[in-house]
Design an enzyme around this catalytic site. Structure first.
Site, PDB file in Angstrom:
ATOM      1  N   CYS A 382       1.191  -0.744  -0.346  1.00  0.00           N
ATOM      2  CA  CYS A 382      -0.045  -0.074   0.012  1.00  0.00           C
ATOM      3  C   CYS A 382       0.639   1.161   0.080  1.00  0.00           C
ATOM      4  O   CYS A 382       1.094   1.794  -1.034  1.00  0.00           O
ATOM      5  CB  CYS A 382      -1.195   0.076   1.669  1.00  0.00           C
ATOM      6  SG  CYS A 382      -2.899   0.775   0.875  1.00  0.00           S
ATOM      7  N   HIS A 508      -3.767  -5.010   0.042  1.00  0.00           N
ATOM      8  CA  HIS A 508      -2.915  -5.451   1.885  1.00  0.00           C
ATOM      9  C   HIS A 508      -2.664  -7.508   1.902  1.00  0.00           C
ATOM     10  O   HIS A 508      -4.302  -7.947   2.026  1.00  0.00           O
ATOM     11  CB  HIS A 508      -3.364  -5.325   2.831  1.00  0.00           C
ATOM     12  CG  HIS A 508      -3.502  -3.419   2.708  1.00  0.00           C
ATOM     13  ND1 HIS A 508      -2.502  -3.186   4.086  1.00  0.00           N
ATOM     14  CD2 HIS A 508      -4.165  -2.343   2.904  1.00  0.00           C
ATOM     15  CE1 HIS A 508      -2.518  -1.705   4.067  1.00  0.00           C
ATOM     16  NE2 HIS A 508      -3.396  -1.620   3.144  1.00  0.00           N
ATOM     17  N   GLU A 510      -1.221  -8.947   3.525  1.00  0.00           N
ATOM     18  CA  GLU A 510      -1.327  -9.572   4.955  1.00  0.00           C
ATOM     19  C   GLU A 510      -2.499  -9.832   5.453  1.00  0.00           C
ATOM     20  O   GLU A 510      -2.599 -11.196   6.344  1.00  0.00           O
ATOM     21  CB  GLU A 510      -0.308  -8.542   6.009  1.00  0.00           C
ATOM     22  CG  GLU A 510      -1.934  -7.213   6.210  1.00  0.00           C
ATOM     23  CD  GLU A 510      -1.144  -5.972   4.893  1.00  0.00           C
ATOM     24  OE1 GLU A 510      -0.978  -5.767   4.275  1.00  0.00           O
ATOM     25  OE2 GLU A 510      -1.168  -4.920   5.606  1.00  0.00           O
TER      26      GLU A 510
HETATM   27  N1  GLN Z   1      -2.217   6.822   2.544  1.00  0.00           N
HETATM   28  C1  GLN Z   1      -1.939   6.028   1.545  1.00  0.00           C
HETATM   29  C2  GLN Z   1      -3.670   5.787   0.707  1.00  0.00           C
HETATM   30  O1  GLN Z   1      -3.938   6.555   1.356  1.00  0.00           O
HETATM   31  C3  GLN Z   1      -1.375   4.784   1.137  1.00  0.00           C
HETATM   32  C4  GLN Z   1      -2.549   4.095   2.956  1.00  0.00           C
HETATM   33  C5  GLN Z   1      -2.331   2.672   2.899  1.00  0.00           C
HETATM   34  O2  GLN Z   1      -1.091   2.597   3.275  1.00  0.00           O
HETATM   35  N2  GLN Z   1      -3.546   1.921   3.502  1.00  0.00           N
HETATM   36  O3  GLN Z   1      -3.656   5.647  -0.051  1.00  0.00           O
END
Ligand code: GLN
Length: 545
Positions: A382, A508, A510
């Site tokens: 992310c 994600h 994970e």
């Molecule tokens: N801050 C970034 C976004 O909003 C990444 C979000 C995250 O890592 N969950 O896209």
């Protein structure tokens, strides 16, 4: 067969591991052939934990349906096959919101709306929702500690619940602490007596007590607890601290007879316990063939569970590769001060997790530059992927000042920018791109090697996205866009052509890893790290501090 309900409450102190214990109970019942549903009721007022700081409350665990939930649901998913949805986690905020909405619609027909019965009815209805025909047991964990003001409506609701569905269909399990007092040289049972006393005052007599303890309880300790808390001796179950692995917890509960006791007390039609898959995972955990160290470059606070699922997924990948994975948290701001060479040399892999906010971004970018240029296996998740894109833009493509518009609105090169549908949103709660999204993989990729399928689904939680204006330019410099939304519009996975293992993902991974089935990208990452360790004999072992 009628659905049976197990309620898990906690006493004496918080952080006793109610989530893990509940998950372990679910896992054991499933391994006796029963169909289980898991649920957590959280007494705080936030509608969901999505708006809470992960450094205070721990990670926000995202489900397929996009709900942002408590991290205990991560334990539920790792330990059991119970399908989790929005109905698996309710907070006081959600309960009140539902009741207030009904009141506004006039559904209470002019009555005064009160905690009892209206709030408690709403709580009972969300528990009951899970008790469908094909479900043998619903396990509902009540967050917080008995005695908290906020918990009271939930405890009252579960007390009433047994009157509604029949006492024989409900089982109350209370998790408590039996502390060891060094000065006295003994275990103390009084806090447990008091917390059970509080439960009994509100009309709940627990059937089973699970006692968290540093030292084994003597028969005398157990007899005392049984007598003062009004439970049979065999219902006083010891759960000793586990230093080695959380995956030992179910075994210790079995050794103390918990599964049999539950089956007996609820009259469940259960099979014999078969734990082959879990025995195999413990065997692998205990006999690692390799040892590697992974640097996780993030933002840290004391005792924080902000990266819980990532650490678990790394462990699972270790289990899959028969490797012991030493995880070293590294403050990205320390890298800004001290440089990546000093803090990252000697690691077999670098992982940059997700996050929000500008603090520590440059340290993450430096860490990624280091991993990229030194050929160290890298997994970006992310925000970690977004930082990898920023790094590549600045140092390989030659786009000076490239950034995410989240952190620099005036950047000349917004290589990460806001999704169109996000531009008009101002509310913070539940408004990101959330939950399971389909992704199509390029066959010629590390990702495809891992998943072994072209179409995959992974969970998201973000607002920002790779800016397609830059795609061809990046490709010309060796970044491969190997995973995209099926229409090809959104970049989900990037890899580097000239690197042993560099994979960064917008989702994600994970959240979908299990101890018995490691997530493919984590498994590939750890495999690459093991390979690096075995070929690079000159890699210094990092210090442990
Ligand atoms: N801050 C970034 C976004 O909003 C990444 C979000 C995250 O890592 N969950 O896209």
């Amino acid at each position: 067969m009628t659905t049976k309900y197990i309620f898990v409450t906690g006493g004496v102190v918080s952080s006793l591991g109610k989530g893990l214990t509940s998950a372990s109970i679910g896992m054991l019942l499933e391994h006796r052939g029963l169909r289980v549903r898991m649920q957590k009721l959280d007494p705080y007022i936030n509608v969901d934990p999505g708006t809470m700081s992960p450094f205070q409350h721990g990670e926000v665990y995202v489900l397929d349906d996009g709900s942002e939930t408590d991290l205990d649901l991560g334990h539920y998913e790792r330990f059991t096959e119970s399908p989790l949805t929005r109905d698996s986690n309710y907070t006081t905020g959600q309960i009140y919101q539902a009741v207030i909405n009904k009141e506004r619609r006039g559904e209470f027909l002019g009555k005064t709306v009160q905690v009892i019965p209206h709030i408690t009815d709403e709580i009972k209805s969300v528990i009951r929702k899970l008790g469908e025909d094909d479900v043998d047991v619903v396990i509902t964990e009540i967050g917080g500690t008995v005695g908290d003001i906020e918990s009271q409506p939930f405890l009252e609701a579960i007390r009433q619940f047994s009157l509604d569905v029949g006492k024989e269909n409900c089982l109350y399990i209370h998790l408590t602490l039996v502390p060891y007092l060094k000065a006295a040289g003994e275990l103390k049972t009084k806090p447990t007596q008091h917390s059970v006393g509080q439960l009994r005052e509100i009309g709940i007599q627990p059937h089973i007590l699970i006692c968290r303890t540093e030292r084994s309880l003597s028969r005398g300790d157990r007899e005392k607890i049984a007598l003062f808390c009004n439970v049979p001796l065999e219902a006083v179950i010891e759960e000793k601290d586990k230093d080695f692995s959380i995956y030992e917890v179910p075994f210790s509960l079995v050794d103390n007879g918990l599964d049999e006791l539950i089956v007996d007390q609820l009259g469940l039609d259960a099979g014999t316990l078969v734990l082959d898959d879990w025995h195999e995972l413990m065997r692998r955990l205990r006999n690692p063939q390799h040892e590697i160290s992974i640097a996780v470059v993030g933002k840290y606070a004391a005792h924080c569970d902000a990266y819980k699922s990532i650490y678990e997924a790394l462990d699972h990948a270790g289990i899959a590769n028969e490797a012991q994975v030493r995880i070293q948290p590294i403050q990205s701001e320390d890298i800004e001060r001290e440089g990546p060479q000093r803090l990252l040399s000697g690691y077999d892999g670098v992982l940059v997790p997700g996050g929000f906010g500008e603090r520590g971004i440059e340290g993450k970018v430096q860490a990624i530059e280091y991993a990229r240029s030194k050929g160290i296996p890298f997994l970006g998740i992310c925000l970690g992927m977004q930082c990898a894109v920023i790094e590549f833009a600045r140092h390989v493509v030659g786009l000076a000042g490239a950034h995410s518009s989240e952190f620099d609105k005036d950047t000349p090169h917004p290589v990460i920018c806001l999704l169109d549908e996000q531009k008009s949103i101002t509310d913070k709660g539940g408004t990101m791109r959330l939950g399971a999204q389909p992704c199509r993989l390029a066959i010629d990729s590390k990702a495809y090697e891992g998943y072994g399928a072209e179409d995959i689904s992974e969970r998201h939680r973000h607002r920002y996205e790779f800016n397609n204006v830059y795609r061809t330019q990046f490709e010309a410099h060796g970044m491969k866009f190997v995973g995209t939304s099926p229409d090809g519009m959104l970049v989900e996975i990037v890899e580097l052509a000239e690197h042993p293992w560099f994979v960064a993902v917008q989702f994600h991974p994970e959240f979908k890893s299990k101890p018995t089935l490691a997530q493919p990208l984590f498994a590939g990452f750890i495999e690459a790290a093991v390979q690096r360790r075995s070929t690079a004999a000159d890699v210094a072992v990092p210090s442990d501090e």
